[in-house]
Design a protein around this motif. Structure first.
Motif, PDB file in Angstrom:
ATOM      1  N   ILE A 140       0.773  -1.127  -0.116  1.00  0.00           N
ATOM      2  CA  ILE A 140      -0.055   0.201  -0.032  1.00  0.00           C
ATOM      3  C   ILE A 140       0.962   1.205  -0.216  1.00  0.00           C
ATOM      4  CG2 ILE A 140      -1.623   1.417   1.180  1.00  0.00           C
ATOM      5  CD1 ILE A 140      -2.786  -1.185   2.417  1.00  0.00           C
ATOM      6  N   ALA A 141       0.939   2.007  -1.052  1.00  0.00           N
ATOM      7  CA  ALA A 141       1.706   3.162  -1.178  1.00  0.00           C
ATOM      8  C   ALA A 141       0.888   4.470  -1.402  1.00  0.00           C
ATOM      9  CB  ALA A 141       2.902   2.860  -2.360  1.00  0.00           C
ATOM     10  N   ASN A 142       1.338   5.317  -0.430  1.00  0.00           N
ATOM     11  CA  ASN A 142       0.352   6.775  -0.658  1.00  0.00           C
ATOM     12  C   ASN A 142       0.746   7.453  -1.646  1.00  0.00           C
ATOM     13  OD1 ASN A 142      -1.705   8.145   0.414  1.00  0.00           O
ATOM     14  ND2 ASN A 142      -0.334   9.420   1.184  1.00  0.00           N
ATOM     15  N   ASN A 143       2.040   7.995  -1.776  1.00  0.00           N
ATOM     16  CA  ASN A 143       2.486   8.852  -2.319  1.00  0.00           C
ATOM     17  C   ASN A 143       4.019   8.183  -3.023  1.00  0.00           C
ATOM     18  OD1 ASN A 143       3.809  10.999  -3.538  1.00  0.00           O
ATOM     19  ND2 ASN A 143       3.013  12.393  -1.694  1.00  0.00           N
ATOM     20  N   VAL A 144       3.889   8.230  -4.495  1.00  0.00           N
ATOM     21  CA  VAL A 144       4.700   7.470  -5.380  1.00  0.00           C
ATOM     22  C   VAL A 144       5.255   8.283  -6.406  1.00  0.00           C
ATOM     23  CG1 VAL A 144       5.135   5.432  -6.606  1.00  0.00           C
ATOM     24  CG2 VAL A 144       3.608   5.337  -4.749  1.00  0.00           C
ATOM     25  N   THR A 145       6.580   8.406  -6.381  1.00  0.00           N
ATOM     26  CA  THR A 145       7.258   9.102  -7.888  1.00  0.00           C
ATOM     27  C   THR A 145       8.193   8.040  -8.316  1.00  0.00           C
ATOM     28  OG1 THR A 145       6.816  11.288  -7.035  1.00  0.00           O
ATOM     29  CG2 THR A 145       8.506  10.752  -8.800  1.00  0.00           C
ATOM     30  N   ILE A 146       8.101   7.483  -9.660  1.00  0.00           N
ATOM     31  CA  ILE A 146       9.191   6.597 -10.308  1.00  0.00           C
ATOM     32  C   ILE A 146       9.504   7.193 -11.515  1.00  0.00           C
ATOM     33  CG2 ILE A 146       9.459   4.200 -11.043  1.00  0.00           C
ATOM     34  CD1 ILE A 146       7.039   3.356  -9.485  1.00  0.00           C
ATOM     35  N   SER A 147      10.639   7.304 -11.672  1.00  0.00           N
ATOM     36  CA  SER A 147      11.373   7.800 -12.888  1.00  0.00           C
ATOM     37  C   SER A 147      12.698   7.129 -13.452  1.00  0.00           C
ATOM     38  CB  SER A 147      11.658   9.395 -12.585  1.00  0.00           C
ATOM     39  OG  SER A 147      12.501   9.639 -11.744  1.00  0.00           O
ATOM     40  N   LYS A 171      -4.357   7.820  -7.447  1.00  0.00           N
ATOM     41  CA  LYS A 171      -4.417   8.258  -8.781  1.00  0.00           C
ATOM     42  C   LYS A 171      -3.832   9.628  -8.836  1.00  0.00           C
ATOM     43  CE  LYS A 171      -8.347   5.992 -10.843  1.00  0.00           C
ATOM     44  NZ  LYS A 171      -9.607   6.042 -11.388  1.00  0.00           N
ATOM     45  N   ASP A 172      -4.110  10.601  -7.690  1.00  0.00           N
ATOM     46  CA  ASP A 172      -3.407  11.665  -7.650  1.00  0.00           C
ATOM     47  C   ASP A 172      -2.126  12.114  -7.184  1.00  0.00           C
ATOM     48  OD1 ASP A 172      -4.678  11.140  -5.338  1.00  0.00           O
ATOM     49  OD2 ASP A 172      -4.848  13.372  -4.795  1.00  0.00           O
ATOM     50  N   LYS A 173      -1.611  10.829  -6.602  1.00  0.00           N
ATOM     51  CA  LYS A 173      -0.293  10.869  -5.737  1.00  0.00           C
ATOM     52  C   LYS A 173       0.411   9.483  -6.330  1.00  0.00           C
ATOM     53  CE  LYS A 173      -1.748  12.793  -1.438  1.00  0.00           C
ATOM     54  NZ  LYS A 173      -1.820  12.650  -0.092  1.00  0.00           N
ATOM     55  N   TYR A 174       0.437   9.271  -7.658  1.00  0.00           N
ATOM     56  CA  TYR A 174       1.116   8.364  -8.115  1.00  0.00           C
ATOM     57  C   TYR A 174       1.708   8.851  -9.385  1.00  0.00           C
ATOM     58  CZ  TYR A 174       2.705   4.071 -10.678  1.00  0.00           C
ATOM     59  OH  TYR A 174       3.598   3.264 -11.413  1.00  0.00           O
ATOM     60  N   TYR A 175       3.125   8.720  -9.563  1.00  0.00           N
ATOM     61  CA  TYR A 175       3.523   9.255 -10.992  1.00  0.00           C
ATOM     62  C   TYR A 175       4.627   8.126 -11.419  1.00  0.00           C
ATOM     63  CZ  TYR A 175       6.652  11.997 -14.028  1.00  0.00           C
ATOM     64  OH  TYR A 175       7.229  12.147 -15.282  1.00  0.00           O
ATOM     65  N   CYS A 176       4.638   7.949 -12.762  1.00  0.00           N
ATOM     66  CA  CYS A 176       5.673   6.971 -13.586  1.00  0.00           C
ATOM     67  C   CYS A 176       5.636   7.682 -14.763  1.00  0.00           C
ATOM     68  CB  CYS A 176       4.953   5.550 -13.564  1.00  0.00           C
ATOM     69  SG  CYS A 176       5.913   4.384 -14.668  1.00  0.00           S
TER      70      CYS A 176
END
Length: 199
Positions: A140-147, A171-176
């Motif tokens: 369970i991951a609340n705030n995710v940034t992957i680059s 959705k609003d705190k997940y970025y890939c």
């Protein structure tokens, strides 16, 4: 230590094989740091519980952090280069408040074999896999940034004796940046809307 015999301290067929191993240990708000390690695991926890305030690992030749059969809360973990996994947990309950993982040659996060992992905030860069849940485990991951990583999400079953796995993000705190994922049939990635609470 060449004079130490590990044969009598295996736990469920897991042998201590790290630079520093905690076995059957209880601790509170400890700090750990390492640089240029060549052990199979830099830090390893087996059947232990407690809280870790800060972990800094720089240049681990193999796995950086490994935990089995444990209950751990990590306030902050930073890994800059691991030849294999940056963080791997199995069979237990784990919580990470903040993580910065860079240059993980295999998985940045690996949760497996009936483990439950909660992540408040994580930043992953230059890694092969981002979040990987396998073998009846849950992330369970609340705030995710992957680059700059090959595959951002990976949910699957790798061993016959286990079942499918689950990854939950918002959705609003997940970025890939490349929007890549692989979810094996039977496993699940739940991407919740902003008004849904993760728990």
């Amino acid at each position: 230590n060449d004079n130490f015999d590990y044969k009598d301290i295996s736990y469920n067929k897991i042998m201590p094989n790290s630079c520093i191993t905690f076995i059957d240990s209880t601790f509170e708000k400890i700090n750990l740091s390492s640089k240029n390690t060549e052990c199979p695991n830099t830090f390893q926890f087996i059947n232990s519980q407690g809280s870790i305030k800060d972990i800094k690992i720089n240049k681990a030749k193999y796995d950086a952090f490994d935990a089995d059969f444990s209950n751990l809360k990590i306030e902050n973990i930073e890994v800059d280069y691991a030849g294999q996994e940056c963080v791997g947990v199995k069979t237990g309950n784990y919580e990470i408040i903040n993580a910065n993982l860079n240059n993980c040659s295999d998985k940045a996060i690996s949760s497996g074999e009936l483990s439950n992992l909660i992540i408040n905030k994580i930043n992953i860069t230059n890694s092969h896999f981002g979040l990987a849940a396998k073998d009846s485990s849950k992330i369970i991951a609340n705030n995710v940034t992957i680059s700059n990583s090959n595959l951002c999400l990976f949910a699957y079953r790798g061993k016959y004796e286990y079942q499918s796995s689950l990854i939950v993000t918002k959705k609003d705190k997940y970025y890939c940046d490349n929007q890549t994922s692989f979810v094996q049939k039977g496993s699940l990635w739940k991407s919740l809307s902003a008004d849904n609470k993760i728990n």
